[in-house]
Design an enzyme around this catalytic site. Structure first.
Site, short mmCIF file in Angstrom:
data_model
loop_
_atom_site.label_atom_id
_atom_site.label_comp_id
_atom_site.label_asym_id
_atom_site.label_seq_id
_atom_site.Cartn_x
_atom_site.Cartn_y
_atom_site.Cartn_z
N CYS A 68 -2.11 5.34 -14.12
CA CYS A 68 -1.26 6.31 -15.15
C CYS A 68 -0.28 7.19 -14.49
CB CYS A 68 -2.20 7.80 -15.96
SG CYS A 68 -3.11 6.23 -17.09
N ASN A 100 -4.83 11.36 -14.82
CA ASN A 100 -3.93 9.63 -14.40
C ASN A 100 -5.74 9.72 -13.45
OD1 ASN A 100 -2.53 9.20 -11.27
ND2 ASN A 100 -3.35 7.94 -12.58
N GLY A 101 -6.31 9.05 -13.81
CA GLY A 101 -6.92 8.69 -12.56
C GLY A 101 -8.60 8.07 -13.16
N GLY A 114 2.70 3.74 -15.33
CA GLY A 114 2.44 2.60 -16.20
C GLY A 114 3.04 1.89 -18.11
N TYR A 136 2.19 0.73 -2.44
CA TYR A 136 2.82 -0.16 -3.81
C TYR A 136 3.20 1.14 -4.75
CZ TYR A 136 2.89 -2.72 -7.82
OH TYR A 136 3.52 -3.39 -8.82
P1 AMP Z 1 -1.51 -11.42 -5.92
O1 AMP Z 1 -2.05 -10.83 -4.56
O2 AMP Z 1 -0.53 -11.85 -6.60
O3 AMP Z 1 -2.17 -9.53 -7.09
O4 AMP Z 1 -0.10 -9.58 -5.96
C1 AMP Z 1 -0.17 -8.73 -5.11
C2 AMP Z 1 1.62 -7.86 -5.41
O5 AMP Z 1 1.38 -6.87 -6.42
C3 AMP Z 1 1.88 -6.76 -4.15
O6 AMP Z 1 2.89 -7.82 -4.16
C4 AMP Z 1 2.51 -5.90 -5.02
O7 AMP Z 1 3.50 -6.25 -5.35
C5 AMP Z 1 1.35 -5.80 -6.32
N1 AMP Z 1 0.48 -4.52 -6.96
C6 AMP Z 1 0.03 -4.87 -5.35
N2 AMP Z 1 -1.13 -3.94 -5.72
C7 AMP Z 1 -1.25 -3.66 -7.15
C8 AMP Z 1 -2.18 -3.25 -8.51
N3 AMP Z 1 -2.97 -2.51 -7.86
N4 AMP Z 1 -1.13 -2.89 -9.53
C9 AMP Z 1 -0.24 -3.78 -9.91
N5 AMP Z 1 0.30 -4.52 -8.64
C10 AMP Z 1 -0.31 -4.76 -7.92
#
Ligand code: AMP
Length: 474
Positions: free
Chosen positions: A17, A120-121, A45, A260
């Site tokens: 969030c 958020n958390g 979010g 990320y």
């Molecule tokens: P995957 O390995 O298919 O689960 O996707 C990894 C990719 O999703 C990464 O390269 C990030 O760009 C993105 N990503 C990583 N962690 C998250 C997260 N917690 N929430 C949303 N997207 C994420």
């Protein structure tokens, strides 16, 4: 799954969030400022959002499912009155519990009059706190831990919201960046470990609090400082005052924000997210040289790292993937098949750039492995001769229960396979990760220590609810 029956008070939800708050000494259109602030935090979010405005001892709010500009069209934004204080929230839940009921801010009439809260958390002791409250005759409308926080703040407030916040926050374990608003006060709290980010800004005599500095920039404010771990900032007609929750011996800010989650133009605890990502690429080049013709980054978060790699290695940076800028983050898709599809909707290989080339492709992280596997296939089909995947973070081996979407061991490819096996699974010629120490090195200018729990199980809290609910780890 969303537990409609609420039999188990533990909701099993993880929240990603963003929060925003503004305090103005003059009654004006604070909802508009909150709208722009939330717009800047949209990456945190995308499922629901809301704004609450305090005016003349009242609070009016509007929240809805969808992106900020979808929920707040002209009419709905105009329906919010002018006021002195506003708080806002963008939310992405990860378990399908994305109902409007769970959207924030939470607004209630309590011992301090109309009050609103946005969080958020993720608390780790929600189950225990909720059970105690239920025994105490409390009733719950939602499955979010933020409602537990609201009830406890109200319980301990006795007409003084600050006392309520200070006493209730002592009971919370887990991560919380919190904004609370009554008709005359804006309160911002960062949990004692500083897990989730929270910053304070000013625009002339107006105060702003936000999850990230990019939101303060977006509303034309100046960043004043990060809110410190365990700090409770109260803003009212007398200005800004700080109080502290019991401090922890160390801090544990979430390192995945730099990897990320946060926007590259944000600065968290004194460390630029952009600079940290670039440094990750530079470190990859320094420690893991590879013979290749071109280096490229997966848009958006890893492009800067690939530029860092290129600078150090001398290998030219060339775009390998074109991104459809109208598609949001991969994880917006709630189930695996939708997620797999969304990778090709989101990106496409730039064939002319990669044909016949030995390519290094850099991404920020591998969680499930779905994205990398798709990307490697796309690049090979696009004609790349070799595809070397490099990752700007260590292997994600453990779930996060403090607010990032990585919920169970079963989901995490790194928890179940070796690096060689992951490399085979994604179909790359080689696969390289940073170590935890190297990742820490990328954000060494940050003033806080880090939570690296998703990489090495070094969490600041014991598992509480999560151990109690073993299915999450199966
Ligand atoms: P995957 O390995 O298919 O689960 O996707 C990894 C990719 O999703 C990464 O390269 C990030 O760009 C993105 N990503 C990583 N962690 C998250 C997260 N917690 N929430 C949303 N997207 C994420």
């Amino acid at each position: 799954m969303y537990r409609r029956d609420l039999k188990l008070p533990f909701d099993g939800m993880h929240e990603e969030c963003g929060v925003f708050g503004i305090y103005s000494n003059e009654t004006r259109d604070v909802a508009h400022t909150a709208y722009y602030g939330l717009y800047a935090l949209q990456h945190r979010g995308q499922e629901s959002c809301g704004i609450a405005v305090a005016y003349a001892n009242q609070v009016r709010y509007f929240k809805g499912m969808g992106l900020v500009p979808e929920v707040f069209d002209k009419e709905h934004l105009a329906s919010l009155p002018e006021g002195d204080i506003a708080i806002g929230h963008v939310r992405y839940s990860t378990t399908g519990a994305s109902s409007l009921l769970n959207a924030q801010p939470i607004v209630f009439a309590g011992k301090c009059g109309k009050t609103a809260l946005a969080h958020n958390g993720n608390l780790t002791n929600t189950k225990q706190l909720r059970e105690e409250l239920i025994r105490d005759n409390a009733v719950f409308q939602t499955s979010i831990d933020s409602e537990v926080m609201a009830l406890l703040i109200n319980k301990y407030s006795d007409g003084d919201i600050l006392q309520g916040v200070l006493r209730a926050c002592k009971l919370f374990k887990g991560s919380f960046a919190l904004v609370v608003m009554t008709s005359d006060k804006l309160i911002a709290v960062r949990d004692p470990f500083g897990i989730r980010p929270l910053v304070l800004g000013k625009n002339l005599d107006e105060y702003i609090v936000a999850s990230e500095t990019c939101a303060i920039d977006a509303v034309g404010g100046n960043v004043v400082r990060d809110i410190r771990p365990g700090e409770v900032v109260v803003i009212d007609s007398e200005g800004e005052h700080s109080y502290f929750l019991e401090r922890e011996k160390c801090s544990a800010s979430c390192i995945f924000e730099y990897v990320y989650f946060a926007r590259p133009d944000s600065v968290i605890d004194g460390c630029s997210v952009y600079a940290a990502r670039k440094e990750a690429g530079r470190i990859l080049a320094k420690y893991y040289p590879i013979h290749a013709d071109i280096v490229s980054g997966v848009p958006d978060s890893a492009v800067v790292a690939a530029r860092g790699y290129s600078e150090v290695s001398g290998i030219p940076y060339v775009e390998a993937l074109a991104k459809n800028r109208y598609v949001g983050r991969t994880f917006i898709q709630p189930d695996q098949s939708m997620r797999e599809n969304s990778v090709s909707v989101k990106m496409n290989a730039l064939r002319a750039n990669i044909r016949g080339k030995r390519l290094i492709i850099i991404d920020d992280s591998i969680v499930r492995g779905t994205t990398s596997r798709k990307i490697v296939r796309m690049l090979r089909e696009g004609g790349a001769k070799e595809v070397h995947m490099m990752i700007c973070s260590p292997v994600v081996k453990h779930p996060c229960y403090l607010g990032i979407d990585m919920q169970s061991y079963a989901q995490l490819i790194g928890a179940n396979r070796s690096v060689d096996e992951i490399c085979k699974y994604i179909g790359a010629d080689s696969l390289t990760y940073l170590t935890v120490d190297q990742l820490k090195e990328t954000c060494k200018s940050a003033k806080l220590d880090f939570c690296t729990g998703c990489f090495d199980a070094n969490y600041p809290y014991a598992l509480d609810d999560y151990q109690a609910d073993k299915h999450k780890f199966e």
